[in-house]
Design an enzyme around this catalytic site. Structure first.
Site, PDB file in Angstrom:
ATOM      1  N   THR A   1       0.847  -1.206   0.000  1.00  0.00           N
ATOM      2  CA  THR A   1       0.000   0.000   0.000  1.00  0.00           C
ATOM      3  C   THR A   1       0.876   1.247   0.000  1.00  0.00           C
ATOM      4  OG1 THR A   1      -1.640  -1.199   1.303  1.00  0.00           O
ATOM      5  CG2 THR A   1      -1.800   1.201   1.321  1.00  0.00           C
TER       6      THR A   1
ATOM      7  N   GLY B   1      -9.638  12.352   8.870  1.00  0.00           N
ATOM      8  CA  GLY B   1      -8.398  11.728   9.343  1.00  0.00           C
ATOM      9  C   GLY B   1      -7.273  12.100   8.385  1.00  0.00           C
TER      10      GLY B   1
ATOM     11  N   MET C   1      -1.939   2.444  12.168  1.00  0.00           N
ATOM     12  CA  MET C   1      -1.638   1.933  10.826  1.00  0.00           C
ATOM     13  C   MET C   1      -0.654   2.887  10.167  1.00  0.00           C
ATOM     14  SD  MET C   1      -5.223   0.437   9.441  1.00  0.00           S
ATOM     15  CE  MET C   1      -5.871  -1.127  10.030  1.00  0.00           C
TER      16      MET C   1
ATOM     17  N   HIS D   1      21.598  27.777  14.110  1.00  0.00           N
ATOM     18  CA  HIS D   1      20.799  28.988  13.868  1.00  0.00           C
ATOM     19  C   HIS D   1      21.042  29.483  12.451  1.00  0.00           C
ATOM     20  CE1 HIS D   1      18.821  32.803  14.532  1.00  0.00           C
ATOM     21  NE2 HIS D   1      19.887  33.391  13.967  1.00  0.00           N
TER      22      HIS D   1
HETATM   23  P1  FAD Z   1       0.620  -2.958   3.293  1.00  0.00           P
HETATM   24  O1  FAD Z   1       1.498  -1.843   2.896  1.00  0.00           O
HETATM   25  O2  FAD Z   1      -0.840  -2.781   3.186  1.00  0.00           O
HETATM   26  O3  FAD Z   1       1.077  -4.200   2.429  1.00  0.00           O
HETATM   27  C1  FAD Z   1       0.434  -5.427   2.482  1.00  0.00           C
HETATM   28  C2  FAD Z   1       0.676  -6.159   1.189  1.00  0.00           C
HETATM   29  O4  FAD Z   1       0.197  -7.480   1.335  1.00  0.00           O
HETATM   30  C3  FAD Z   1      -0.096  -5.562   0.012  1.00  0.00           C
HETATM   31  O5  FAD Z   1       0.796  -5.303  -1.051  1.00  0.00           O
HETATM   32  C4  FAD Z   1      -1.100  -6.635  -0.362  1.00  0.00           C
HETATM   33  O6  FAD Z   1      -1.340  -6.698  -1.751  1.00  0.00           O
HETATM   34  C5  FAD Z   1      -0.389  -7.885   0.125  1.00  0.00           C
HETATM   35  N1  FAD Z   1      -1.296  -8.987   0.427  1.00  0.00           N
HETATM   36  C6  FAD Z   1      -2.445  -8.965   1.143  1.00  0.00           C
HETATM   37  N2  FAD Z   1      -2.992 -10.192   1.225  1.00  0.00           N
HETATM   38  C7  FAD Z   1      -2.158 -11.011   0.538  1.00  0.00           C
HETATM   39  C8  FAD Z   1      -2.177 -12.396   0.246  1.00  0.00           C
HETATM   40  N3  FAD Z   1      -3.159 -13.198   0.675  1.00  0.00           N
HETATM   41  N4  FAD Z   1      -1.170 -12.895  -0.504  1.00  0.00           N
HETATM   42  C9  FAD Z   1      -0.161 -12.121  -0.966  1.00  0.00           C
HETATM   43  N5  FAD Z   1      -0.104 -10.805  -0.722  1.00  0.00           N
HETATM   44  C10 FAD Z   1      -1.081 -10.261   0.031  1.00  0.00           C
HETATM   45  N6  FAD Z   1       1.600   5.647   6.596  1.00  0.00           N
HETATM   46  C11 FAD Z   1       2.629   6.412   7.005  1.00  0.00           C
HETATM   47  O7  FAD Z   1       3.351   6.016   7.924  1.00  0.00           O
HETATM   48  N7  FAD Z   1       2.899   7.604   6.406  1.00  0.00           N
HETATM   49  C12 FAD Z   1       2.148   8.095   5.402  1.00  0.00           C
HETATM   50  O8  FAD Z   1       2.419   9.177   4.880  1.00  0.00           O
HETATM   51  C13 FAD Z   1       1.051   7.315   4.954  1.00  0.00           C
HETATM   52  N8  FAD Z   1       0.278   7.745   3.947  1.00  0.00           N
HETATM   53  C14 FAD Z   1      -0.743   6.953   3.498  1.00  0.00           C
HETATM   54  C15 FAD Z   1      -1.531   7.435   2.465  1.00  0.00           C
HETATM   55  C16 FAD Z   1      -2.587   6.674   1.988  1.00  0.00           C
HETATM   56  C17 FAD Z   1      -3.428   7.196   0.858  1.00  0.00           C
HETATM   57  C18 FAD Z   1      -2.828   5.385   2.557  1.00  0.00           C
HETATM   58  C19 FAD Z   1      -3.926   4.529   2.024  1.00  0.00           C
HETATM   59  C20 FAD Z   1      -2.046   4.912   3.591  1.00  0.00           C
HETATM   60  C21 FAD Z   1      -1.003   5.703   4.088  1.00  0.00           C
HETATM   61  N9  FAD Z   1      -0.213   5.278   5.143  1.00  0.00           N
HETATM   62  C22 FAD Z   1       0.811   6.074   5.587  1.00  0.00           C
HETATM   63  C23 FAD Z   1      -0.432   3.990   5.816  1.00  0.00           C
HETATM   64  C24 FAD Z   1       0.592   2.951   5.302  1.00  0.00           C
HETATM   65  O9  FAD Z   1       0.458   2.843   3.901  1.00  0.00           O
HETATM   66  C25 FAD Z   1       0.359   1.616   5.969  1.00  0.00           C
HETATM   67  O10 FAD Z   1       0.372   1.769   7.368  1.00  0.00           O
HETATM   68  C26 FAD Z   1       1.459   0.638   5.582  1.00  0.00           C
HETATM   69  O11 FAD Z   1       1.507   0.458   4.187  1.00  0.00           O
HETATM   70  C27 FAD Z   1       1.241  -0.717   6.256  1.00  0.00           C
HETATM   71  O12 FAD Z   1       2.246  -1.590   5.870  1.00  0.00           O
HETATM   72  P2  FAD Z   1       2.030  -3.167   5.868  1.00  0.00           P
HETATM   73  O13 FAD Z   1       3.304  -3.733   5.392  1.00  0.00           O
HETATM   74  O14 FAD Z   1       1.481  -3.607   7.149  1.00  0.00           O
HETATM   75  O15 FAD Z   1       0.867  -3.425   4.784  1.00  0.00           O
HETATM   76  P1  NAI Z   2      -8.482   7.663  10.081  1.00  0.00           P
HETATM   77  O1  NAI Z   2      -8.861   6.624  11.039  1.00  0.00           O
HETATM   78  O2  NAI Z   2      -7.199   8.385  10.234  1.00  0.00           O
HETATM   79  O3  NAI Z   2      -9.630   8.788  10.031  1.00  0.00           O
HETATM   80  C1  NAI Z   2     -10.946   8.481   9.728  1.00  0.00           C
HETATM   81  C2  NAI Z   2     -11.825   9.639  10.125  1.00  0.00           C
HETATM   82  O4  NAI Z   2     -13.127   9.368   9.649  1.00  0.00           O
HETATM   83  C3  NAI Z   2     -11.927   9.820  11.626  1.00  0.00           C
HETATM   84  O5  NAI Z   2     -11.764  11.182  11.928  1.00  0.00           O
HETATM   85  C4  NAI Z   2     -13.325   9.327  11.962  1.00  0.00           C
HETATM   86  O6  NAI Z   2     -13.904   9.983  13.066  1.00  0.00           O
HETATM   87  C5  NAI Z   2     -14.070   9.667  10.679  1.00  0.00           C
HETATM   88  N1  NAI Z   2     -15.245   8.855  10.403  1.00  0.00           N
HETATM   89  C6  NAI Z   2     -15.385   7.517  10.568  1.00  0.00           C
HETATM   90  N2  NAI Z   2     -16.605   7.122  10.135  1.00  0.00           N
HETATM   91  C7  NAI Z   2     -17.237   8.229   9.678  1.00  0.00           C
HETATM   92  C8  NAI Z   2     -18.500   8.476   9.092  1.00  0.00           C
HETATM   93  N3  NAI Z   2     -19.368   7.484   8.887  1.00  0.00           N
HETATM   94  N4  NAI Z   2     -18.827   9.741   8.741  1.00  0.00           N
HETATM   95  C9  NAI Z   2     -17.949  10.760   8.947  1.00  0.00           C
HETATM   96  N5  NAI Z   2     -16.740  10.582   9.491  1.00  0.00           N
HETATM   97  C10 NAI Z   2     -16.368   9.339   9.841  1.00  0.00           C
HETATM   98  O7  NAI Z   2      -8.579   6.968   8.651  1.00  0.00           O
HETATM   99  P2  NAI Z   2      -8.072   7.381   7.212  1.00  0.00           P
HETATM  100  O8  NAI Z   2      -7.841   8.838   7.099  1.00  0.00           O
HETATM  101  O9  NAI Z   2      -9.005   6.711   6.278  1.00  0.00           O
HETATM  102  O10 NAI Z   2      -6.674   6.655   7.133  1.00  0.00           O
HETATM  103  C11 NAI Z   2      -6.564   5.233   7.263  1.00  0.00           C
HETATM  104  C12 NAI Z   2      -5.261   4.841   7.890  1.00  0.00           C
HETATM  105  O11 NAI Z   2      -4.181   5.160   7.038  1.00  0.00           O
HETATM  106  C13 NAI Z   2      -5.036   5.568   9.197  1.00  0.00           C
HETATM  107  O12 NAI Z   2      -4.858   4.598  10.193  1.00  0.00           O
HETATM  108  C14 NAI Z   2      -3.797   6.362   9.016  1.00  0.00           C
HETATM  109  O13 NAI Z   2      -2.909   6.198  10.099  1.00  0.00           O
HETATM  110  C15 NAI Z   2      -3.154   5.796   7.760  1.00  0.00           C
HETATM  111  N6  NAI Z   2      -2.654   6.940   7.018  1.00  0.00           N
HETATM  112  C16 NAI Z   2      -1.574   7.599   7.512  1.00  0.00           C
HETATM  113  C17 NAI Z   2      -1.117   8.725   6.900  1.00  0.00           C
HETATM  114  C18 NAI Z   2       0.020   9.436   7.490  1.00  0.00           C
HETATM  115  O14 NAI Z   2       0.711   8.872   8.320  1.00  0.00           O
HETATM  116  N7  NAI Z   2       0.292  10.657   7.075  1.00  0.00           N
HETATM  117  C19 NAI Z   2      -1.726   9.262   5.680  1.00  0.00           C
HETATM  118  C20 NAI Z   2      -2.883   8.505   5.259  1.00  0.00           C
HETATM  119  C21 NAI Z   2      -3.292   7.385   5.920  1.00  0.00           C
END
Ligand code: FAD
Ligand code: NAI
Length: 467
Positions: free
Chosen positions: A44, A185, A320, A446
């Site tokens: 992801t 979020g 996450m 600084h």
């Molecule tokens: P993932 O990165 O989800 O990887 C899991 C992998 O397992 C996937 O590639 C999937 O295809 C694979 N998989 C699943 N099931 C199977 C199976 N049965 N067989 C084989 N492969 C499988 N976190 C941050 O810290 N900083 C950020 O700036 C940030 N920005 C984000 C922005 C967005 C839009 C999103 C959606 C998430 C963001 N996150 C961010 C969250 C971050 O992406 C996740 O916390 C992180 O990727 C989790 O890592 P992971 O290795 O646990 O799982």
């Molecule tokens: P999130 O859990 O961070 O935020 C979801 C928000 O939606 C919360 O404020 C919640 O109160 C609200 N919400 C839930 N149900 C709702 C409803 N029915 N109507 C209106 N509001 C509602 O989840 P988000 O932003 O989807 O991110 C998912 C995960 O990915 C998070 O755990 C985050 O840590 C991770 N992530 C991290 C990033 C980073 O580190 N910069 C960037 C993007 C994602």
């Protein structure tokens, strides 16, 4: 047990899985990694998460600055234009470069790559399904790192076109005129910012009274004001009840504190959290237990309830975050190899990459209060920081919480440009159990933004110099 071909099979190649696989190989384990998404190495984070979102945040920020920030520096631009296709191409090229890099690291570390959907087959075996074909491999240990997927709202199901998850919102090929974002979020605020900077009218609908609910409230109040100034509209304590889609236009029915209302828009981004990805892994049959939220239960060694099966990252409990997944992956395989390892969950930074960015490590004021801890607070605004003034980035502040008796730092919160980078100082301070005084006495170059950290640490003892 089946013949172990490998010492370790990692399921999932996200930041948790691929880092664990590399560390395992460094420790001498014969390692395989299975990824279900074709060429989806990096999971992801690299493909549809951290990296593409930051690429778009950086591009859209430059465009916003060229419009709103350059003039104060005496830079004249004339009529500005942007090309969404070029922005998306740049983002895709960054993703491609980094995912190819993961593939290259696998090769360098002699990690066997398998493309397909993995499922547990018992006795250390894993089946990899690819259409009709099933391949069977086995190992002494299996590490589940299957990550998470977006949560779908039953009344607003994803259709990939109009009601979308973050994955599609990273690829809009034109700027939606009106974008509704459900959830304030990290995803809602970051992707809401991207499209707002590029000209969309963005309305963020959040059912809680505050944005970014896991962060310190005082800091999120400041961030919300700044985002409103940038043009984002917030509807707090509001729920989206239903969506009526006609000819590509959506009417959302909302339940607000003032009663029911309607919101017309062109796209809806549902960003209400993510759920663990456990479907199809055959966990039940393998004896891997989940908690009430569907996350895999592990002990302090990341062992699940099934012998020889471990889990890390988004699929287990906790925040996450990519860096949390990486640390867990590293610690899990180091413990498998008999090393001492742990993850210090008190020192995991979190960042919301808006502008300014909001970064934090350790406790918020709300958590300190809940725990009944007697604490002192030091704050310092960036308007009194020389470098922030030179950069024309004087919004925001640093806030430090320290234990009132021991002065040990409990938490650091930063709202500023590049807060994501400078929070590293807070994470190191927390890791080394620093006192506020330790931070205050450390020499800071600084003029730099981190001088505001030193001043906030001095402010804990009511002796900041520049305010
Ligand atoms: P993932 O990165 O989800 O990887 C899991 C992998 O397992 C996937 O590639 C999937 O295809 C694979 N998989 C699943 N099931 C199977 C199976 N049965 N067989 C084989 N492969 C499988 N976190 C941050 O810290 N900083 C950020 O700036 C940030 N920005 C984000 C922005 C967005 C839009 C999103 C959606 C998430 C963001 N996150 C961010 C969250 C971050 O992406 C996740 O916390 C992180 O990727 C989790 O890592 P992971 O290795 O646990 O799982
Ligand atoms: P999130 O859990 O961070 O935020 C979801 C928000 O939606 C919360 O404020 C919640 O109160 C609200 N919400 C839930 N149900 C709702 C409803 N029915 N109507 C209106 N509001 C509602 O989840 P988000 O932003 O989807 O991110 C998912 C995960 O990915 C998070 O755990 C985050 O840590 C991770 N992530 C991290 C990033 C980073 O580190 N910069 C960037 C993007 C994602």
């Amino acid at each position: 047990m089946s013949d172990p071909t490998f010492d370790l099979i990692v399921i999932g190649s996200g930041p948790g899985g691929y880092v664990a696989a590399i560390r395992a190989a460094q420790l001498g384990m014969k390692t395989a990694c299975v990824e279900k998404v074709k060429e989806g190495w990096g999971g992801t984070c690299l493909n549809v998460g951290c990296i593409p979102s930051k690429a778009l945040l950086d591009s859209s920020h430059l465009y916003y600055e060229a419009q709103h920030g350059f003039a104060t520096h005496g830079i004249k631009t004339g009529k500005l234009q942007f090309d969404v296709a070029a922005m998306l191409e740049r983002k895709n090229a960054i993703v491609k470069g980094l995912t190819t890099g993961v593939s290259g690291l696998f090769k360098k570390n002699k990690i066997e790559k398998y493309q397909g959907t993995a499922r547990l087959a018992g006795g250390g075996a894993v089946e990899i399904v690819n259409g009709d074909s099933v391949e069977r491999i086995a190992a002494k240990r299996i590490l589940l790192a299957s990550g998470s997927v977006p949560i779908e709202l039953p009344n607003l199901p994803f259709d990939g076109e109009t009601i979308v998850s973050s994955t599609e919102a990273l690829c809009f090929n034109t700027v939606p005129k009106r974008l509704a974002v459900i959830g304030a979020g990290a995803i809602g605020l970051e992707l809401g910012s991207v499209w707002s900077r590029l000209g969309a009218e963005v309305t963020v609908i959040e059912f809680l009274p505050h944005i970014a609910p896991t962060m310190d409230r005082g800091m999120t109040r400041e961030l919300k004001k700044l985002l409103e100034k940038q043009g984002l509209t917030f509807m707090m304590e509001t729920k989206a009840k239903s969506a009526d889609i006609k000819k590509g236009k959506v009417t959302l029915t909302l339940e607000t504190p003032q009663g029911e209302s309607a919101l017309e828009c062109d796209k809806v981004l549902v960003a209400v959290g993510r759920k663990p990805c456990t479907e199809g892994l055959n966990l039940d049959a393998a004896g891997v237990k989940l908690n009430e939220r569907g996350r895999i239960i592990v002990n302090e060694k990341f062992e699940t309830s099934a012998q020889g099966v471990y889990a890390i990252g988004d699929v287990i409990g906790g925040a996450m975050l990519a860096h949390k997944a990486e640390e867990e992956g590293t610690a899990a395989v180091e413990m498998m190899a008999g090393h001492a390892a742990h993850v210090n969950y008190d020192a995991v930074p979190a960042v919301v990459y808006t502008h300014p960015e909001l970064a934090s490590v350790g406790m918020s004021e709300e958590t300190a209060k809940e725990k009944g801890i007697d604490y002192r607070v030091g704050k310092f605004p960036f308007k009194a920081n020389g470098r922030a003034r030179c950069m024309d980035e004087d919004a925001g502040l640093v806030k430090i919480l320290a234990d009132a008796k021991t002065d040990r730092m409990l938490g650091m919160h930063i709202l500023s440009a590049r807060a994501s980078d400078i929070i590293a100082e807070g994470a190191i301070a927390m890791e080394f159990h620093a006192s506020a005084e330790d931070v205050a006495r450390s020499v800071h170059a600084h003029p730099t933004l981190p001088e505001a950290i030193k001043e906030a640490a001095l402010a804990v003892d009511k002796r900041p110099i520049h305010i």
